[in-house]
Design an enzyme around this catalytic site. Structure first.
Site, PDB file in Angstrom:
ATOM      1  N   GLN B 125       0.857  -1.195   0.000  1.00 30.11           N
ATOM      2  CA  GLN B 125       0.000   0.000   0.000  1.00 30.11           C
ATOM      3  C   GLN B 125       0.891   1.243   0.000  1.00 30.11           C
ATOM      4  O   GLN B 125       1.948   1.263   0.624  1.00 30.11           O
ATOM      5  CB  GLN B 125      -0.967   0.004   1.184  1.00 30.11           C
ATOM      6  CG  GLN B 125      -0.328  -0.075   2.561  1.00 30.11           C
ATOM      7  CD  GLN B 125      -1.365  -0.014   3.682  1.00 30.11           C
ATOM      8  OE1 GLN B 125      -2.568   0.115   3.442  1.00 30.11           O
ATOM      9  NE2 GLN B 125      -0.891  -0.090   4.914  1.00 30.11           N
ATOM     10  N   ASN B 128       2.714   2.958   3.060  1.00 23.86           N
ATOM     11  CA  ASN B 128       4.064   2.579   3.502  1.00 23.86           C
ATOM     12  C   ASN B 128       5.119   3.223   2.611  1.00 23.86           C
ATOM     13  O   ASN B 128       6.211   3.541   3.065  1.00 23.86           O
ATOM     14  CB  ASN B 128       4.211   1.066   3.470  1.00 23.86           C
ATOM     15  CG  ASN B 128       3.203   0.366   4.349  1.00 23.86           C
ATOM     16  OD1 ASN B 128       2.042   0.224   3.966  1.00 23.86           O
ATOM     17  ND2 ASN B 128       3.619  -0.035   5.536  1.00 23.86           N
ATOM     18  N   HIS B 181      -3.915   9.054   6.113  1.00 24.31           N
ATOM     19  CA  HIS B 181      -2.995   8.677   5.030  1.00 24.31           C
ATOM     20  C   HIS B 181      -2.622   9.914   4.210  1.00 24.31           C
ATOM     21  O   HIS B 181      -1.488  10.069   3.776  1.00 24.31           O
ATOM     22  CB  HIS B 181      -3.651   7.651   4.108  1.00 24.31           C
ATOM     23  CG  HIS B 181      -3.816   6.315   4.729  1.00 24.31           C
ATOM     24  ND1 HIS B 181      -4.102   5.180   4.010  1.00 24.31           N
ATOM     25  CD2 HIS B 181      -3.738   5.908   6.019  1.00 24.31           C
ATOM     26  CE1 HIS B 181      -4.214   4.147   4.823  1.00 24.31           C
ATOM     27  NE2 HIS B 181      -4.000   4.569   6.042  1.00 24.31           N
ATOM     28  N   TYR B 238      -5.163   6.183  15.738  1.00 20.37           N
ATOM     29  CA  TYR B 238      -4.826   6.774  14.442  1.00 20.37           C
ATOM     30  C   TYR B 238      -4.349   8.211  14.593  1.00 20.37           C
ATOM     31  O   TYR B 238      -3.593   8.709  13.765  1.00 20.37           O
ATOM     32  CB  TYR B 238      -6.007   6.644  13.474  1.00 20.37           C
ATOM     33  CG  TYR B 238      -6.094   5.248  12.909  1.00 20.37           C
ATOM     34  CD1 TYR B 238      -5.265   4.851  11.873  1.00 20.37           C
ATOM     35  CD2 TYR B 238      -6.940   4.291  13.472  1.00 20.37           C
ATOM     36  CE1 TYR B 238      -5.286   3.551  11.389  1.00 20.37           C
ATOM     37  CE2 TYR B 238      -6.972   2.987  12.991  1.00 20.37           C
ATOM     38  CZ  TYR B 238      -6.144   2.626  11.945  1.00 20.37           C
ATOM     39  OH  TYR B 238      -6.157   1.334  11.475  1.00 20.37           O
ATOM     40  N   ARG B 240      -2.263   9.283  16.924  1.00 20.85           N
ATOM     41  CA  ARG B 240      -0.797   9.271  17.157  1.00 20.85           C
ATOM     42  C   ARG B 240      -0.073   8.924  15.852  1.00 20.85           C
ATOM     43  O   ARG B 240       1.086   9.265  15.670  1.00 20.85           O
ATOM     44  CB  ARG B 240      -0.419   8.308  18.281  1.00 20.85           C
ATOM     45  CG  ARG B 240      -0.772   6.836  18.059  1.00 20.85           C
ATOM     46  CD  ARG B 240       0.233   6.032  17.285  1.00 20.85           C
ATOM     47  NE  ARG B 240      -0.478   5.007  16.492  1.00 20.85           N
ATOM     48  CZ  ARG B 240       0.134   4.169  15.682  1.00 20.85           C
ATOM     49  NH1 ARG B 240       1.443   4.211  15.554  1.00 20.85           N
ATOM     50  NH2 ARG B 240      -0.557   3.295  14.966  1.00 20.85           N
ATOM     51  N   HIS B 398     -12.929   3.261  10.536  1.00 23.25           N
ATOM     52  CA  HIS B 398     -12.415   2.532  11.691  1.00 23.25           C
ATOM     53  C   HIS B 398     -13.331   2.664  12.900  1.00 23.25           C
ATOM     54  O   HIS B 398     -12.953   2.306  14.016  1.00 23.25           O
ATOM     55  CB  HIS B 398     -11.014   3.037  12.052  1.00 23.25           C
ATOM     56  CG  HIS B 398      -9.972   2.655  11.043  1.00 23.25           C
ATOM     57  ND1 HIS B 398      -9.666   1.348  10.772  1.00 23.25           N
ATOM     58  CD2 HIS B 398      -9.187   3.413  10.235  1.00 23.25           C
ATOM     59  CE1 HIS B 398      -8.719   1.314   9.836  1.00 23.25           C
ATOM     60  NE2 HIS B 398      -8.410   2.543   9.491  1.00 23.25           N
ATOM     61  N   HIS B 400     -16.149   2.242  15.755  1.00 20.26           N
ATOM     62  CA  HIS B 400     -16.874   1.200  16.481  1.00 20.26           C
ATOM     63  C   HIS B 400     -18.251   1.757  16.839  1.00 20.26           C
ATOM     64  O   HIS B 400     -18.390   2.953  17.081  1.00 20.26           O
ATOM     65  CB  HIS B 400     -16.102   0.792  17.737  1.00 20.26           C
ATOM     66  CG  HIS B 400     -14.895  -0.035  17.429  1.00 20.26           C
ATOM     67  ND1 HIS B 400     -14.342  -0.907  18.334  1.00 20.26           N
ATOM     68  CD2 HIS B 400     -14.137  -0.129  16.312  1.00 20.26           C
ATOM     69  CE1 HIS B 400     -13.291  -1.508  17.791  1.00 20.26           C
ATOM     70  NE2 HIS B 400     -13.141  -1.036  16.571  1.00 20.26           N
ATOM     71  N   ARG B 423      -7.056  -7.758  14.961  1.00 18.91           N
ATOM     72  CA  ARG B 423      -5.931  -7.629  14.037  1.00 18.91           C
ATOM     73  C   ARG B 423      -4.631  -7.888  14.778  1.00 18.91           C
ATOM     74  O   ARG B 423      -4.495  -7.528  15.937  1.00 18.91           O
ATOM     75  CB  ARG B 423      -5.922  -6.198  13.478  1.00 18.91           C
ATOM     76  CG  ARG B 423      -4.801  -5.924  12.511  1.00 18.91           C
ATOM     77  CD  ARG B 423      -4.776  -4.460  12.085  1.00 18.91           C
ATOM     78  NE  ARG B 423      -3.763  -4.292  11.031  1.00 18.91           N
ATOM     79  CZ  ARG B 423      -3.426  -3.134  10.486  1.00 18.91           C
ATOM     80  NH1 ARG B 423      -4.009  -2.027  10.887  1.00 18.91           N
ATOM     81  NH2 ARG B 423      -2.510  -3.067   9.544  1.00 18.91           N
ATOM     82  N   HIS B 449     -18.582  -3.740  23.589  1.00 17.50           N
ATOM     83  CA  HIS B 449     -18.201  -2.552  24.369  1.00 17.50           C
ATOM     84  C   HIS B 449     -19.062  -2.431  25.625  1.00 17.50           C
ATOM     85  O   HIS B 449     -20.086  -3.092  25.751  1.00 17.50           O
ATOM     86  CB  HIS B 449     -18.375  -1.304  23.504  1.00 17.50           C
ATOM     87  CG  HIS B 449     -17.599  -1.348  22.233  1.00 17.50           C
ATOM     88  ND1 HIS B 449     -18.039  -2.025  21.117  1.00 17.50           N
ATOM     89  CD2 HIS B 449     -16.379  -0.843  21.923  1.00 17.50           C
ATOM     90  CE1 HIS B 449     -17.134  -1.919  20.157  1.00 17.50           C
ATOM     91  NE2 HIS B 449     -16.112  -1.213  20.620  1.00 17.50           N
TER      92      HIS B 449
END
Lengths: 719, 719
Positions: B125, B128, B181, B238, B240, B398, B400, B423, B449
């Site tokens: 991807q 990186n 990203h 995400y 950080r 991402h 929840h 993951r 949760h």
């Protein structure tokens, strides 16, 4: 009043120079002795200001129970600190607590009995009362010189004399018991008698009530509790508990009954048993849970701290001993430990000083002829790997039915795991902190251990008397060099089934960690179901077995199987491969498994009170008469989730093959790819009970001859 | 060749004095900067001797993937070390690796696409590849001055120009994405353009391809990614990750485009978002897992290390910042961080310096009007307790489905737990380290949760678009003093059901830890099934519910329930009490539970690949229209198995009662015995959405009037 120049564990002339050093401030502040002293003061000083209390009765873990225990520890520590520092506040503290007990103890009724142990007046079992006495009388002996005669009389007549009476008269039947509790009884009574000048009672404590040094007493305990190797039958958890009174009373007799030459007694039994205990420990200082034991008990235990100091003072220096002391983080604060503290200060950095004990086989039985416990160790890249196999005796009342049980310690974790005991010590809300029923129904059962279960039964049918009458038979032990091995038989543990286990620990340059190879052979006239359990912890990251989730039925009705849920099953390929992630590294299990079934199980069934810890295990199930389980365990890779770095999630070893096995020997081949090159290894193991270093073996399997001399041979061809 | 006096992140005049200090050996050896430098050298120095390698393609976690990543980090670190130490060996190392890429990169084909991300030529991807470029070009900029023109040309023309081409032309459609990203893309391309002197490309990176600073580019990212509070919608994990390129590019623009006043830009958005990230963290430095996240991600992450240094240098000093730096154990090795390192050296001992951030509410949405994240903290006896409630936005891809979700951190453990993501990042054997299916089927579901589940469904029916269109509504937040509280509504998350959660964190002198009180109120016209989940870890040590083991049926068919086994059930008494032992202390849950059922559940059902971690949870199940779940969580006692000490296995709080609740308010009574005295507390909570500090409440329940003003009232009577 007259100064007293002699204390139970040291003379005035031994303490004086130390006290001078301390009071003059000449003790190096960052030295091991000074920091240990600071630790003790940090523990006791708050009590100087706190409210004193002598409560009534309570369960283990209750306030009352803890308070009585803490009071005794405070009396002893304060007394010792008074001797070390000359600070009278410490003496006053010890005196005031003793004074309260002198007032209340005589009126305290006996507690209600909670287990096989007779009840005391402070605690529900006299074991705790013995411990209380030992600490209290030591503390008293250190401050007695500061007290007027009337106060001495009050304390001695209201506490110590009645306790001696309780232990040697009221509970006379219990006093001579050869048992770890018995050691506490004789040490407490003996040291108390020494302080009170009761020579007759002191003799009873040393030579037994009968005075024959056989039926009871300290000397009989030494002779009868420990094997020639120094191993203690109940295992390290109770050994470290027994070693505290053993060493304390030894120090007292060393000083006051020199004619006994206690440290030379019975071929230096005390030194041997201290070394034996230390040599069972894992590299992180924890003790393997052989028989009933907690998984977290370690060398920081007070008894081990005392034992390390005593061994260093009475049997001399060794690096591993100094490394152990540093790992303990403190030294026993008695004059005899001063040199050890200095040795720690003088020793190189912590890293190098993690103790590295050699591989060792510790024989069992009074004559050392009832099997043994085997400990293999390899140090690679600074990391110590350890394999432990039990092929000795049953551990009496605390014994687990796990002969030929195996554990593996690698990368600072127990990888092939013990469950330990079913108990939360001192947790009041868990059955008063006592042993739970599940200790019998699960923890002590064969299936709870890493050893083969025949027909879902338990070794010796869970019959303690029967189990005590049997033991494992050593086959061979080779504990040096890059290829180490131990092998043993257990032929009396399942009717009509012979068992042999051979474990190799190999250091290979191509691998980052030593390789464990395990050959477990069963032979019988009849067909049986053989379950090979692997108790592991972590997340499965890969398997070549097509595992189908089941409806989580319970695996059985007894012998521990009633506590196991059946999570998933699958038929195994010719070579099973399964990898799991435990904390920060991977472990791969390869097993020759043609026609077998793999069962994933988890504890927790039939556990209405949630007394079991939930743990996972793998059962490799095979049916047959003669069968060889050939397994390999490889530790590899690393995973750091926080930094999201991972490497080596796949192992280097790919295949293990049984080339053949019979009553002469077993031959196994291992294939893989290590450091970019193909790797092939052939192992030849003798199965002959009469094998000796010169025994010739010639075996033919598939038109190939395998020939070797002695116990075993390993041939590695880098193709 | 001409010396270069300007680098992307510092000028020659900024680095020179630091280099002088280091080369002269004038840097205090045990200082924070020197030890951080030593850490970096320890990481890089082995590469000076090791064999270089530029491999081909590989999965995440594979050797090839890791090697490319490590190569870029080595280029950057070696270049930086050359600038710091003047040691040419470091420059040579960076140059040689760059040289290998200059040879091979042009011929490398694009990788095969593995997820929604376009593939790069080194990685699967481009994210990186962006990261690789950012590190490689930084390293190059530091060693360029040592290279002849031909070598510079080779590196720039074969690596950097083609990469810029790939990112701004080939993947033009992806370049302006407002997303974490996207931040990596603009930072990498921008800093690369700066080094290559490509002003036009630098402008594209700053102002977007359209040049409007809205549709894309760094400035648009800053304006659109972060709320006025600085909170980042995807959550700390995400955040950080996004903050690293944010800070790196900011430093570059601060130096090279001062006219932008980047640190003042958009009301100091960069400073605010750094503080916001740090203020989400637990006392041990870990980030609460809000949305997809690992449970172990913490402030030691490189991005946070950079952010702390940048904040200290550009926005000034604060104690918590210095404490965080010390907790990180290293400082960012750039000139701008030197003062922070000195501040750490000057600060008091570690113990006092554990950062203590205040309680804070972080609003969400570009205007800060889309709910918030609430963080309550109490420090008692040096230990920090933290409660986190999510009443903000859905976290996009991402996200929840856990609005009104609650976590509790106490005694250095997460007690009311998040599951985190499904993951294993970079674990090749776990689906190439990518998100697993179970992330959707379990981890993101409501039941995973600590928030109420209605009719076994998922909030917003697991519809991301729908969820993004909704958000929680803040009710009130009071974050100072011994009684702190936060309250919020979520009325759009289950059709026809209104939800309100009010959480109080109380510091009581009589208790050793703060008390968490949780009032979760549901209102509906229809009858529903309400499940109140408690995700915990540890061993149950006591319960007043008669729990009957079940046949472990699976709890449901979807919405996460298909992954839950039903372990045991029991009807609840009027006040449920359940205690568990987590590591070394106890936690007791009290809940008003008349007519409810308690279900013990465990993850692991329908998980054929063993992708789920096995975790326990409690479900308090109740049926009704309007219902109030009133709970209390008390942390108490301690247990140290190794030393076998235990105390306080029973909590001090004994009973929680609902006196009444309606749309005006809720009134709850708590009874117990604290420090030997009876304890009675009455809580009155406003349920009015329009409540303000002067709102008067008069409620009558059982002929008793409860009267208070404002958000809530707590009355404690020591009887």
């Amino acid at each position: 009043m007259p100064e007293i120049d002699s204390y139970p564990l040291f003379s005035g002339t031994q303490i004086a120079p130390l006290r001078a050093l301390i009071t003059a401030g000449d003790l190096p502040a960052d030295g091991f002795f000074a920091t240990s002293l600071a630790q003790l003061q940090a523990r006791v000083d708050p009590a100087l200001k706190a409210k004193l209390d002598v409560p009534g009765h309570g369960e283990a873990g209750s306030y009352a129970h803890n308070r009585h225990r803490d009071n005794a520890h405070t009396i002893e520590a304060a007394g010792r600190l008074y001797q070390m520092t000359g600070n009278r506040d410490y003496a006053r503290l010890a005196t005031e607590i003793l004074g309260l007990y002198a007032e209340r103890y005589p009126a305290m009724p006996y507690q209600q009995q909670k287990n096989t142990n007779p009840p005391g007046r402070l605690f529900h079992q006299i074991l705790n009362e013995h411990m209380w006495l030992l600490y209290a009388v030591l503390g008293y002996s250190h401050v007695r010189e500061t007290l007027p005669e009337t106060q001495r009389q009050a304390i001695e007549n209201n506490i110590f004399h009645p306790m001696i009476e309780m232990f040697t008269v009221t509970y006379r039947h219990d006093f001579d018991r050869i048992h770890n509790h018995g050691l506490w009884a004789v040490a407490a009574v003996g040291i108390c008698a020494l302080v009170l000048g009761e020579d007759r009672v002191l003799d009873q404590a040393i030579f037994g009530l009968e005075g024959d040094s056989i039926s009871g007493g300290y000397l009989a305990q030494i002779k009868r509790l420990f094997a020639p190797s120094g191993y203690y039958i109940e295992g390290p958890y109770y050994h470290r508990f027994a070693i505290r009174p053993l060493c304390l009373f030894a120090e007292a007799l060393h000083l006051h009954r020199p004619e006994l030459d206690i440290y030379g007694f019975h071929d230096q039994a005390i030194g041997k048993t201290i070394r034996a205990l230390l040599m069972t420990s894992y590299p992180n200082g924890r003790f393997p849970a052989l028989n009933d034991a907690s998984l977290s008990m370690d060398i920081k235990d007070e008894g081990v701290v005392i034992a390390v100091a005593v061994h260093h003072a009475r049997y001399g220096h060794c690096d591993a001993l100094v490394g152990t002391a540093r790992q303990q983080g403190q030294v026993w604060l008695y004059p005899c430990a001063f040199e050890l503290a200095q040795a720690v200060d003088a020793a190189p950095s912590e890293q190098e000083q993690r103790p590295y004990w050699p591989s060792v086989e510790l024989n069992e039985g009074m004559q050392g002829d009832r099997g043994a416990q085997g400990f293999l160790r390899q140090r690679q890249h600074g990391d110590i790997t350890q394999a432990v196999m039990n092929y000795g005796q049953h551990g009496m009342g605390h014994g687990h039915f796990d002969t030929l049980g195996l554990t593996l310690f690698s990368r600072d974790q127990e990888v092939l795991r013990e469950y330990g005991f079913g108990r939360w010590v001192n947790v009041e809300t868990k059955f008063g902190g006592r042993y739970l029923d599940e200790n019998k129904s699960w923890a002590r059962q064969t299936v709870a251990h890493n050893t083969v279960v025949v027909d879902q039964g338990c070794q010796n049918a869970f019959d303690v008397a029967l189990a005590d009458s049997h033991h494992g038979e050593r086959h061979f032990f080779s504990g040096t060099g890059p290829v180490q091995a131990m092998s043993a038989f257990a032929n009396q543990h399942y009717a009509g089934v012979g068992m042999q286990r051979t474990v190799l620990l190999l250091e290979l340059d191509a691998l980052s960690s030593p390789l464990l190879i395990d050959l477990f052979r069963l032979s019988s006239e009849q067909t049986h179901q053989y379950d090979y359990p692997v108790h592991y912890q972590g997340q499965i990251t890969h398997s070549n077995v097509d595992l189908q989730p089941t409806e989580r039925r319970v695996l059985g009705t007894d012998n521990g199987y009633q506590h196991l849920f059946d999570l998933a099953r699958g038929p195994t390929p010719q070579c099973l491969s399964l990898t799991w992630l435990q904390d920060n590294c991977f472990h791969t299990w390869l097993a020759a498994a043609e026609g077998a079934e793999l069962i994933l199980a988890q504890t927790g069934a039939n556990d209405p009170s949630f007394n079991l810890r939930r743990q996972d295990c793998l059962l490799l199930r095979q049916h047959g008469r003669d069968h060889l389980f050939a397994s390999l365990f490889e530790t590899h890779g690393q995973f750091d989730e926080a930094s999201e770095h991972c490497e080596g999630a796949r192992g280097a070893m790919q295949h293990i093959d049984i080339l053949g096995h019979n009553d002469q020997g077993s031959v196994v081949a291992i294939r893989g790819e290590a450091a970019g090159a193909p790797f092939l290894m052939t192992l030849m193991i003798s199965n002959r009970a009469d094998v000796c270093p010169t025994t010739e073996h010639r075996l033919f399997f598939n038109n190939t001859e395998y020939h070797w001399q002695g116990y075993f041979a390993v041939v590695t061809n880098k193709e």
